[in-house]
Write a protein that holds these residues in place. Structure first.
Motif, PDB file in Angstrom:
ATOM      1  N   ARG A 274     -47.589   2.420  40.217  1.00  0.00           N
ATOM      2  CA  ARG A 274     -47.412   2.513  38.775  1.00  0.00           C
ATOM      3  C   ARG A 274     -46.485   1.399  38.311  1.00  0.00           C
ATOM      4  O   ARG A 274     -45.538   1.045  39.029  1.00  0.00           O
ATOM      5  CB  ARG A 274     -46.786   3.864  38.388  1.00  0.00           C
ATOM      6  CG  ARG A 274     -47.508   5.069  38.909  1.00  0.00           C
ATOM      7  CD  ARG A 274     -46.754   6.361  38.628  1.00  0.00           C
ATOM      8  NE  ARG A 274     -45.401   6.345  39.141  1.00  0.00           N
ATOM      9  CZ  ARG A 274     -45.066   6.655  40.395  1.00  0.00           C
ATOM     10  NH1 ARG A 274     -46.004   6.982  41.263  1.00  0.00           N
ATOM     11  NH2 ARG A 274     -43.810   6.622  40.784  1.00  0.00           N
ATOM     12  N   THR A 276     -43.289   0.061  36.762  1.00  0.00           N
ATOM     13  CA  THR A 276     -42.000   0.753  36.737  1.00  0.00           C
ATOM     14  C   THR A 276     -41.712   1.366  35.376  1.00  0.00           C
ATOM     15  O   THR A 276     -41.216   2.483  35.267  1.00  0.00           O
ATOM     16  CB  THR A 276     -40.876  -0.224  37.123  1.00  0.00           C
ATOM     17  OG1 THR A 276     -41.130  -0.699  38.448  1.00  0.00           O
ATOM     18  CG2 THR A 276     -39.516   0.450  37.081  1.00  0.00           C
ATOM     19  N   ASP A 324     -42.926  -5.653  37.995  1.00  0.00           N
ATOM     20  CA  ASP A 324     -42.201  -4.622  38.732  1.00  0.00           C
ATOM     21  C   ASP A 324     -43.044  -3.359  38.813  1.00  0.00           C
ATOM     22  O   ASP A 324     -43.581  -2.901  37.792  1.00  0.00           O
ATOM     23  CB  ASP A 324     -40.876  -4.310  38.039  1.00  0.00           C
ATOM     24  CG  ASP A 324     -39.934  -5.511  38.036  1.00  0.00           C
ATOM     25  OD1 ASP A 324     -39.993  -6.310  39.011  1.00  0.00           O
ATOM     26  OD2 ASP A 324     -39.163  -5.657  37.077  1.00  0.00           O
ATOM     27  N   PHE A 325     -43.114  -2.790  39.997  1.00  0.00           N
ATOM     28  CA  PHE A 325     -43.950  -1.618  40.224  1.00  0.00           C
ATOM     29  C   PHE A 325     -43.207  -0.598  41.082  1.00  0.00           C
ATOM     30  O   PHE A 325     -42.378  -0.957  41.926  1.00  0.00           O
ATOM     31  CB  PHE A 325     -45.257  -2.007  40.925  1.00  0.00           C
ATOM     32  CG  PHE A 325     -46.117  -2.944  40.123  1.00  0.00           C
ATOM     33  CD1 PHE A 325     -47.070  -2.443  39.249  1.00  0.00           C
ATOM     34  CD2 PHE A 325     -45.969  -4.324  40.225  1.00  0.00           C
ATOM     35  CE1 PHE A 325     -47.865  -3.303  38.498  1.00  0.00           C
ATOM     36  CE2 PHE A 325     -46.752  -5.185  39.482  1.00  0.00           C
ATOM     37  CZ  PHE A 325     -47.704  -4.674  38.616  1.00  0.00           C
ATOM     38  N   ASP A 326     -43.523   0.654  40.853  1.00  0.00           N
ATOM     39  CA  ASP A 326     -43.101   1.735  41.744  1.00  0.00           C
ATOM     40  C   ASP A 326     -44.302   2.172  42.558  1.00  0.00           C
ATOM     41  O   ASP A 326     -45.415   2.288  42.021  1.00  0.00           O
ATOM     42  CB  ASP A 326     -42.583   2.944  40.950  1.00  0.00           C
ATOM     43  CG  ASP A 326     -41.235   2.678  40.310  1.00  0.00           C
ATOM     44  OD1 ASP A 326     -40.496   1.829  40.837  1.00  0.00           O
ATOM     45  OD2 ASP A 326     -40.936   3.306  39.275  1.00  0.00           O
ATOM     46  N   THR A 338     -40.622   6.974  47.555  1.00  0.00           N
ATOM     47  CA  THR A 338     -40.932   6.064  46.450  1.00  0.00           C
ATOM     48  C   THR A 338     -40.085   4.802  46.571  1.00  0.00           C
ATOM     49  O   THR A 338     -38.876   4.866  46.805  1.00  0.00           O
ATOM     50  CB  THR A 338     -40.676   6.737  45.094  1.00  0.00           C
ATOM     51  OG1 THR A 338     -41.550   7.878  44.968  1.00  0.00           O
ATOM     52  CG2 THR A 338     -40.963   5.777  43.946  1.00  0.00           C
ATOM     53  N   LYS A 339     -40.736   3.661  46.425  1.00  0.00           N
ATOM     54  CA  LYS A 339     -40.069   2.361  46.489  1.00  0.00           C
ATOM     55  C   LYS A 339     -40.417   1.559  45.244  1.00  0.00           C
ATOM     56  O   LYS A 339     -41.497   1.714  44.667  1.00  0.00           O
ATOM     57  CB  LYS A 339     -40.523   1.584  47.725  1.00  0.00           C
ATOM     58  CG  LYS A 339     -40.134   2.226  49.050  1.00  0.00           C
ATOM     59  CD  LYS A 339     -38.660   1.982  49.354  1.00  0.00           C
ATOM     60  CE  LYS A 339     -38.317   2.461  50.758  1.00  0.00           C
ATOM     61  NZ  LYS A 339     -36.895   2.214  51.085  1.00  0.00           N
ATOM     62  N   THR A 340     -39.517   0.672  44.847  1.00  0.00           N
ATOM     63  CA  THR A 340     -39.765  -0.254  43.754  1.00  0.00           C
ATOM     64  C   THR A 340     -39.898  -1.661  44.327  1.00  0.00           C
ATOM     65  O   THR A 340     -39.143  -2.035  45.231  1.00  0.00           O
ATOM     66  CB  THR A 340     -38.624  -0.220  42.731  1.00  0.00           C
ATOM     67  OG1 THR A 340     -38.549   1.094  42.169  1.00  0.00           O
ATOM     68  CG2 THR A 340     -38.852  -1.219  41.608  1.00  0.00           C
ATOM     69  N   THR A 342     -41.344  -5.947  43.445  1.00  0.00           N
ATOM     70  CA  THR A 342     -41.777  -6.975  42.498  1.00  0.00           C
ATOM     71  C   THR A 342     -42.807  -7.846  43.183  1.00  0.00           C
ATOM     72  O   THR A 342     -42.552  -8.380  44.271  1.00  0.00           O
ATOM     73  CB  THR A 342     -40.589  -7.837  42.043  1.00  0.00           C
ATOM     74  OG1 THR A 342     -39.624  -7.003  41.402  1.00  0.00           O
ATOM     75  CG2 THR A 342     -41.059  -8.922  41.074  1.00  0.00           C
TER      76      THR A 342
END
Length: 873
Positions: A274, A276, A324-326, A338-340, A342
């Motif tokens: 998703r 962020t 940026d994505f989760d 869950t990780k974030t 780029t």
């Protein structure tokens, strides 16, 4: 008109790559059609193929459609659409991609470019003369190196008047779909069973700037609109989204590996991605985040731009526009992580650690040590969250249940405390244990299922079930077979909607030939009466497998089925979930009884008096006030069991049938209802379909949700037979067996469709007649008769249900209930004559409104209130 630019789509000429190909499939090329769960190509369709994918474009053939549901109605044919798209050698999961919802007749489908210049293309044209002045042209193009198909549609108004047209696309049928907010939007879809590891995506490369929000457009005379979209296929939706995004602009990449705390790689984990910004924390006072696994998954998926999977080595690669994505990493039996990250224009690493998986390892056998098909429920207890093992349509993990084709298997499940229940239908015992699972722990569950109920000389059958070839569901055919075997259905004809098909190869491949038998057949479906019939011989790679066409006059449909392919005296023909009023009392729906479709009763062998739901056989009315499931408005619901009892007294002699009509595994799965027919062999592999059909035609059958009922007269006459009495009485030997998770508390005898008060036995008032072992009831009952009579015995439970055997699935609400087709008794020696008794009610007709029905009920001092809306278990 402002458009999104079509970026250069370069032809790859790397050494070893073959030129792309476009060809029409004739009898000699049929082996080139892709295979898979949703493969729908036939002779006369067209193939596009390159070094990566194979696509099928439907030909301009009579009645061409992928299946019954694409789409309904007279204009529901879909020539010139993308039916199949699969990676080379992979399992096709696409039913149809219909550009601008293309449906209805076309003028031609042909090869436009054969690939000689580096591009292969198929063209579909519907001329303006045939489409109300609006011409449509769709071109499907492919080049080597493309992992998908470029679909370009041009719509031109050739009329003298403005025309409003729809330019949205449609595809079916998937488990999870979404819209990635990238460019003009990228549609994505995941295979119904995530274990199939397939995903699709489609996004515009050329279109009006407002295409994302404006799907209806007005074209002036002579005006055209052109749309191009790239339809990609990958091993996951995320891969497909990345391929489309790459066609739309610049993309970056992130890759990594997932391991557990012990350093072992995690294969097959899912990644929900998703942006962020799409996951804000709830503000004070807002509704808190969902707390169940299924609800959290639904929310995550609704915001996702795609779903990915780790490969066999635990690795993953994502290609997305810079940003940026989760990403939430999920795997059965482990806590989510869950990780974030780029995305960058060069490769970037993202290593993830997950907890060790918890699991239960099963070894389930019968008393002879044979590994058994079975079903497992993981009932969460003592505050443990209800697990979500997968979609309803899947055998190997559906909600909190798991169906297996063999007794040795392993199920990963989150840590917690569970009441684990193992069953195999209604003849075997059950196993139940409370299991406490800690992270990383595997619990060994070993047990023996004992065959408690003695059904020698009888086999269980269900004549009506479906899988994905039917089109109105996406349950895999293997999943349906496993479901049938786990619930111990021994004979199940193949009955897909409007398609001749044969489950036998699936049964053999699953190793289930010793447990279940089938015969090719179909359900012939339309806007009124539906029919099941068998046997037939499927004709592979032809429209509908060679099935006939439904007719709105049920008599014509019945005659067509009777004589299709060749006359077959033992062919079985039944009406499914029948509208008793339309078929047998008021054919023209004018509100006056006209006898229905005259002659129909003589053209069929049986009707479904029971289709999934609890029986109303002991009810006291032919209709009730109910609620429409969608609008919740009050409506008149006709009760087919009661009307069947009325018609028995009018001389109708077709057999009563009990089926599940399953379209999924969890919920609308098999097992709730079944029939028992006599059989010379108790081994499913040796079941003779002719013997089974003949017994069903003669009414030699029992209908049950669990109790195994047996009834014979003192001269040995059973269901469907005719006995003679010389003294005005008939003696019935009644036996009822139940496995250890079922019970009954009532036995009722019906004479000429009326429940006789003196022959109503309950555990509360007749305790001595009821037992607590497997044999619940064994008595000889004397039935006095003053006229010719048909007799039905009912064995049921009024204070218990099927919850132990079905857990959270909706069959759990059904009560144990069994009865048989009538035994006919000749009292006067002149043969059996029906008495004509309509049980105090006129035969129901159409046009009865709610107020009229309520008045009729209130006149008889009966409850006329509709039920409250149903709640989930």
């Amino acid at each position: 008109m402002k458009t999104f630019p079509l970026l250069p789509l370069l032809f790859l000429t790397a050494t070893g790559l073959c030129a792309p190909t476009a060809l029409e499939i004739g009898p000699g090329e049929k082996e080139q059609l892709p295979r898979g769960k949703e493969a729908d190509g036939i002779v006369g369709d067209f193939i596009l193929r390159n070094d990566k994918v194979t696509a099928v474009i439907s030909g301009n053939l009579p009645l061409r459609r992928a299946n019954m549901s694409t789409f309904y109605g007279e204009t529901g044919i879909t020539p010139g659409c993308l039916y199949d798209l699969a990676l080379s050698g992979a399992n096709d999961q696409l039913t149809i991609f219909a550009p601008t919802e293309q449906q209805g007749p076309v003028s031609w489908v042909r090869v436009a470019k054969d690939g000689g210049d580096g591009e292969a293309a198929i063209e579909c044209v519907a001329t303006a003369a045939n489409r109300d002045g609006v011409a449509r042209r769709h071109v499907y193009a492919i080049r080597d190196g493309w992992q998908g198909v470029l679909v370009t549609s041009t719509i031109t108004n050739e009329s003298a008047l403005p025309k409003k047209i729809f330019v949205g696309d449609k595809w079916t049928t998937f488990w999870r779909t979404g819209l990635a907010p990238l460019g003009a939007g990228i549609m994505w879809a995941e295979a119904v069973d995530p274990a199939d590891r397939a995903g699709y995506a489609a996004g515009y490369t050329e279109a009006p700037a407002d295409i994302a929000t404006v799907k209806f457009r007005e074209l002036k005379p002579g005006e055209s609109v052109t749309l191009s979209r790239f339809v990609a296929v990958g091993e996951s939706p995320a891969e497909a989204v990345g391929l489309v995004a790459e066609k739309q602009g610049k993309v970056g990449q992130v890759s990594g590996i997932v391991k557990d705390t012990a350093g072992a790689t995690v294969a097959g984990a899912s990644l929900i991605i998703r942006p962020t910004a799409a996951v804000p924390a709830p503000a004070t006072g807002e509704t808190p985040p969902p707390t169940t696994a299924a609800a959290r998954l639904a929310v995550r998926t609704s915001r996702a731009i795609g779903i990915g999977y780790t490969d066999a080595q635990g690795r993953f690669t994502l290609r997305l526009p810079p940003g940026d994505f989760d990403v939430t990493f999920s795997d059965a039996g482990r806590a989510d992580v869950t990780k974030t990250f780029t995305t960058r224009t060069d490769a970037d690493g993202l290593n993830v650690e997950m907890a060790a998986a918890a699991a239960v390892k099963f070894n389930i056998r019968d008393e002879a040590g044979i590994s058994l098909p079975c079903k497992v429920q993981f009932n969460a207890i003592e505050g443990t969250e209800r697990p979500n093992l997968g979609p309803d349509q899947r055998a190997h993990g559906c909600r909190d249940q798991y169906h297996s084709e063999r007794g040795d298997f392993r199920v990963a499940i989150p840590p917690g405390k569970y009441r684990v229940v193992v069953t195999r239908g209604i003849e075997y015992s059950h196993l139940a244990k409370d299991v406490v699972l800690k992270g990383g722990e595997t619990f060994d569950f070993t047990g023996t299922l004992k065959r408690l109920v003695d059904t020698r000389g009888w086999v269980s059958g269900d004549y009506h079930n479906h899988s994905t070839p039917s089109g109105d569901n996406t349950c895999g055919t293997d999943d349906r077979i496993i479901n049938l075997a786990a619930e111990h259905i021994e004979f199940a004809p193949t009955t897909e909607h409007n398609r001749l098909y044969d489950w036998a190869p699936h049964i053999a491949r699953l190793g289930l030939s010793p447990f279940i038998q089938t015969v090719p057949g179909l359900e012939l479906t339309g806007g009124a009466a539906h029919f099941n019939a068998f046997p037939f011989k499927p004709v592979p790679l032809t429209q509908d497998g060679g099935a006939p066409v439904w007719n709105k006059d049920p008599r014509i449909t019945a005659i067509t089925l009777r004589d299709w392919q060749a006359a077959e005296p033992d062919r079985w023909i039944q009406i499914n979930h029948p509208d008793m009023v339309a078929n047998f009392t008021d054919a023209d729906a004018d509100g006056r009884a006209d006898g229905g479709f005259h002659g129909l009763a003589t053209l069929i062998d049986g009707i479904e008096t029971q289709n999934y739901q609890t029986s109303e056989l002991l009810g006291d009315r032919p209709y009730r006030i109910t609620r429409d499931t969608k609008t919740l408005k009050e409506t008149v619901g006709y009760l087919r069991e009661y009307i069947w009892l009325q018609l028995l007294n009018r001389g109708h002699r077709y057999a009563a049938m009990a089926v599940c009509d399953a379209h999924s595994v969890f919920g609308n799965g098999v097992g709730g209802w079944r029939m028992y027919m006599p059989s010379a062999s108790d081994e499913p592999a040796k079941i003779d379909w002719r013997e089974n059909s003949r017994a069903a035609k003669a009414g030699h059958s029992y209908l049950t949700t669990g109790p195994f009922l047996q009834v014979t007269t003192d001269d040995g006459t059973g269901p469907g037979g005719q006995a003679r009495t010389l003294n005005g009485t008939v003696k019935l030997r009644v036996r009822v067996q139940c496995t250890d998770w079922l019970d009954i508390d009532r036995v009722q005898v019906l004479v000429n469709s009326r429940a006789v008060p003196a022959l109503n036995f309950t555990r509360a008032k007749d305790a001595a007649k009821f037992k607590d072992g497997v044999m619940k009831f064994e008595e000889t009952l004397t039935v006095p008769l003053s006229e010719d009579a048909h007799i039905i015995v009912v064995a049921c439970a009024e204070t218990s249900d099927l919850r132990i055997g079905y857990g959270s699935s909706s069959q759990a609400k059904i009560r144990p209930f069994a009865y048989h087709n009538p035994i006919f008794v000749d009292v006067d020696g002149h043969g059996f004559t029906p008495n004509g008794d309509l049980l105090g009610w006129p035969l129901p007709v159409k046009k009865m409104n709610v107020e009229e029905a309520k008045q009729m009920l209130l006149q008889r001092k009966m409850d006329a209130a509709p039920p409250e809306p149903a709640t989930e278990l």
